[in-house]
Design a protein around this motif. Structure first.
Motif: not given
Length: 827
Positions: A596-597, A582-583, A623-627, A550-553
């Motif tokens: 992230p936002e 994406i990171m 986009g940003v994903v969790p670690d 799931k992407l954080l944002t």
């Protein structure tokens, strides 16, 4: 005749006291067997790569990259250009050679194979001096059309035919060439970190399209071995490697103008015999051992033998104390003290020799299962050294166990003993036995706690939320080969049509199959020197959805949007449009992009092209994903970016439902239809992740097995002591019952007597086990809390008490229920 009489008397005593003898013999046999099994493992692990000619002079170069904000990145491989530079800078090096991996496709007799063929330098055999079974290795390494095979691979392709002169066509993707078999070697021993199924000489011109293999200073893709003129020359080389790094490595894009390469790069050389247990880093050909594991299990072997020895001594001294009258009568009949010493030692040694025979039987029965757990081929050779060692251990225990009756009881005065009780039990001997019981239960409880901690950490690793779905995930490998890549789109579409395939994607790496790939990134307001090295993974469309990440944002990569970055050729032509990136959260923090936002829409810059071109590509954060824990829990989650790999990938990931065998067969059918020239290869993410903890899983099983044996042996000894104690106190128990004591009162009295040493053992074992296991857990970045160790310690205490009570209660209950009249006539 006197010696024979000792053994006859000893055998009669052994048979007469069946319970005592059985516990003594079988307890010691189990201890000897367990100790021997562990020592077989230890000997195997400590004898790797010691059979090479001049092994003391053969060394391997290692490297560690220490990048700010990252865990150190150790590798047992080195940059390709390092070999020639080392030979130039160090006169101590006589010969040097690289070993690099490759997996060419080979067609033979209508079948297709992917064979692990090693790429080696011309001086390879001057380093290792491998003897050819057939052909000439040195001649093969002077010809880039020659191939060397080991026996297994030669038989695989040519059966009983002579392989010399036979031709195989190797397709490396970069080039395709006919190779003539020039030599055959014996299979390299399992006790080696080298794996050489086949090898050809390196011709760097063949690999010009992959400059990262042998030309790049910051790409580590080949192991580098070298042979020195003298064994101690490696120490001189290690002392000067920092200067070597500064003089040869290019300037890193960090640290400013004053920074030296040695501030971030450390090189070191290690002797080949130390590699299996001491080398640290990725890039090994074969699975490594672990020095701490070898030390740990060596200690366990000693502890188990100690427990067995304590049992033997405890029971021997306890039983001997009841033979005081026998000793006195023998002395009255003329036996000398020397005769008595020989008699008692002879009986003790006899029992230990019987234990040796039983121990050998236990070892032979246990070895197949033991080898299966360890995935090794351990064998007990019945040579003089092994059998002599086993007998020596047994004799040592036998002599120690027989010393008390031999020297103490043989010194009794007949008149004193014969006019008193038949037992010669003293307060000192009781305290000694109590101390020995405390010691063996301390060891047993410590092993129980250690087993629980290792198992708990393995369960934690297995059940921890890694941030992605690893269930029902099939990985198809070799997607990046030219023949498969040409059918990339067709393969994806055909697999997506399968009924059991829910989601499909591709990527350069998959969980459990990762490399330490990195890139440099900076924000537009940072200088080149301030660029940060960030980990990178290449992913295809639908990657995050397939793995349920799931992407954080933001959003994922989308085929309907222009997410593809400019190619190097486009950058050279002056095109400068933005790609998408994406990171993870750690990368945001390293680059200082805020939340992230806040990071969405911001631009990051990376270098492209050949050195000196100064080309740069811009990427916009979409986009940003969790670690995410794609790697082992032993390493910190690194800052990572996920580049879009739109039309290429090494692996195909299929999230499926239903029977794994059915989806595998269906995907394999599609593969064979579309890519018949590349053998089908697959794995499951669950299995790939489990392999990361294979060593720890083996440790857990060994811990559990040998801890159980230690507890079993301790309980056997406790049972024997309880039986002896209950019998010795028969008259006391009879008097207590006459005075009104109930069965429960007597059982409670005897159980409490043996509970005290167990409670004391817990007090000693807890802090020791806590300290040792806390230290063991330091290996894992993500691990169970120390409070879990305390919980396991409480369980161990209750378990030990329960075992002690169960062991003692049966004897206590039997004696407590006996008729007081019989008890009072006991003597």
């Amino acid at each position: 005749m006197l010696l024979a009489n000792y053994f006859v008397t000893g055998w009669r005593n052994t048979v007469k006291n069946k319970l005592f003898s059985s516990i003594n013999i079988f307890g010691l046999a189990i201890g000897l067997a367990a100790c021997t099994l562990i020592l077989l493992f230890v000997r195997y692990e400590m004898n790797f790569d010691n059979t090479w000619t001049d092994a003391d002079k053969i060394n391997r170069m290692h490297i560690v990259f220490s990048i700010p904000g990252r865990d150190p990145m150790p590798a047992v491989s080195t940059p390709g250009p390092a070999m020639e530079a080392l030979k130039k800078d160090f006169s101590e090096i006589e010969y040097a050679a690289r070993i690099a991996n490759s997996g060419p496709t080979i067609k033979h007799n209508g079948q297709v194979f992917v064979e692990p063929v090693k790429l080696v330098d011309a001086d390879f055999n001057k380093v290792f001096n491998i003897k050819a079974l057939k052909g000439d290795i040195d001649a093969a390494l002077q010809d880039n059309h020659s191939l060397v095979l080991n026996e297994t691979v030669a038989k695989k392709y040519f059966g009983d035919e002579d392989p010399i002169g036979q031709v195989l066509t190797l397709d490396f993707d970069q080039f395709k060439r006919d190779y003539k078999v020039a030599a055959v070697i014996a299979d390299i021993s399992e006790q080696s970190q080298l794996e050489l199924p086949a090898f050809v000489v390196i011709d760097e011109k063949d690999w010009s399209e992959q400059p990262w293999r042998f030309e790049a200073w910051f790409s580590v893709n080949s192991q580098l071995y070298f042979k020195t003129k003298n064994a101690d020359d490696v120490n001189k080389i290690n002392a000067r490697l920092a200067d070597f790094v500064n003089n040869n490595f290019p300037q890193l894009p960090m640290g400013g103008d004053d920074a030296k390469a040695s501030d971030f790069i450390e090189m070191s050389a290690m002797n080949i015999k130390d590699l299996h247990l001491k080398a640290v880093g990725f890039g090994e050909m074969r699975e490594q051992g672990n020095q701490s594991t070898v030390i740990t299990f060596s200690a366990i072997a000693v502890l188990i033998l100690l427990i067995a020895s304590i049992n033997f001594m405890n029971l021997s001294t306890a039983r001997a104390s009841q033979r005081a009258k026998e000793v006195s009568l023998r002395k009255v009949m003329g036996a000398s003290r020397g005769n008595l010493i020989a008699q008692f030692l002879g009986e003790s040694v006899l029992m230990t020799l019987i234990s040796v025979v039983i121990a050998l039987g236990i070892i032979e029965l246990a070895l197949p299962l033991y080898n299966e757990v360890l995935n090794k081929e351990l064998v007990l050779d019945y040579n003089f050294t092994n059998i002599g060692t086993l007998i020596g251990l047994a004799l040592f225990v036998g002599v120690i166990g027989g010393l008390y009756p031999a020297f103490v009881l043989s010194g009794f005065r007949p008149a004193t003993v014969l006019k008193a009780n038949k037992s010669a039990e003293t307060g000192a001997s009781l305290k000694l036995r109590a101390a020995l019981v405390i010691l063996q239960f301390t060891v047993s409880i410590g092993l129980f706690i250690s087993t629980g901690v290792v198992y708990s950490q393995m369960q934690y690793a297995e059940n921890m939320d890694a941030g992605y779905n690893k269930d029902n995930m099939l990985i198809v490998h070799r997607l990046g080969r030219d023949a498969a890549n040409e059918k990339h789109d067709v393969l994806i579409k055909e697999v997506e049509r399968l009924a059991q395939a829910n989601k499909v994607t591709w990527s350069g790496e998959t969980p459990g199959n990762t490399n330490e790939n990195n890139t440099t990134l900076r924000t537009p307001d940072m200088t080149d020197a301030e660029s940060i090295i960030i980990g990178q993974r290449n992913v295809g469309y639908n990657f995050f959805n397939t793995y349920d990440i799931k992407l954080l944002t933001g959003r994922s990569y989308d085929k309907n949007r222009n997410d593809i970055a400019p190619t190097t050729d486009q950058l050279r032509a002056g095109e400068t449009f933005n790609g998408s990136i994406i990171m993870n959260e750690s990368a945001l923090r390293r680059l200082g992009l805020g939340s992230p936002e806040e990071a969405l829409g911001k631009i990051v810059v990376t270098g492209r092209g050949d050195p000196g071109e100064n080309l740069e590509a811009n990427y916009q954060v979409i986009g940003v994903v969790p670690d995410i824990h794609f790697d082992s829990l032993k390493s910190t989650i690194r800052p990572e970016v996920y580049f879009l790999q739109a039309e290429w990938g090494d692996s195909l990931s299929v999230q499926f439902s239903g029977d794994p065998k059915e989806i595998t067969a269906a995907v394999e059918k599609v593969w064979q239809q579309q890519v018949p020239d590349v053998p089908f290869s697959y794995s499951f993410v669950e299995d790939d992740i489990a392999e990361q903890y294979q060593n720890e899983q083996g440790e857990a099983k060994m811990f559990a097995a040998f801890s159980a044996l230690a507890i079993l042996v301790a309980c056997l000894g406790l049972f024997g002591l309880a039986s002896f104690t209950a019998d010795r106190r028969t008259k006391e128990i009879g008097i207590r019952k006459v005075m009104g004591a109930g069965v429960f009162d007597i059982v409670k009295l005897l159980v409490w007597q043996f509970s005290k040493p167990v409670l004391i053992a817990n007090i000693i074992a807890w802090p020791i086990a806590f300290w040792l296991m806390s230290d063991w857990l330091e290996v894992f970045v993500y691990r169970i809390d120390n409070s879990v160790i305390l919980g396991i310690s409480v369980i161990a205490a209750l378990f030990a008490l329960f075992i002690a009570w169960a062991t003692v209660a049966s004897n206590s209950y039997r004696v407590a229920r006996s008729n007081p009249i019989k008890a009072l006539r006991y003597e």
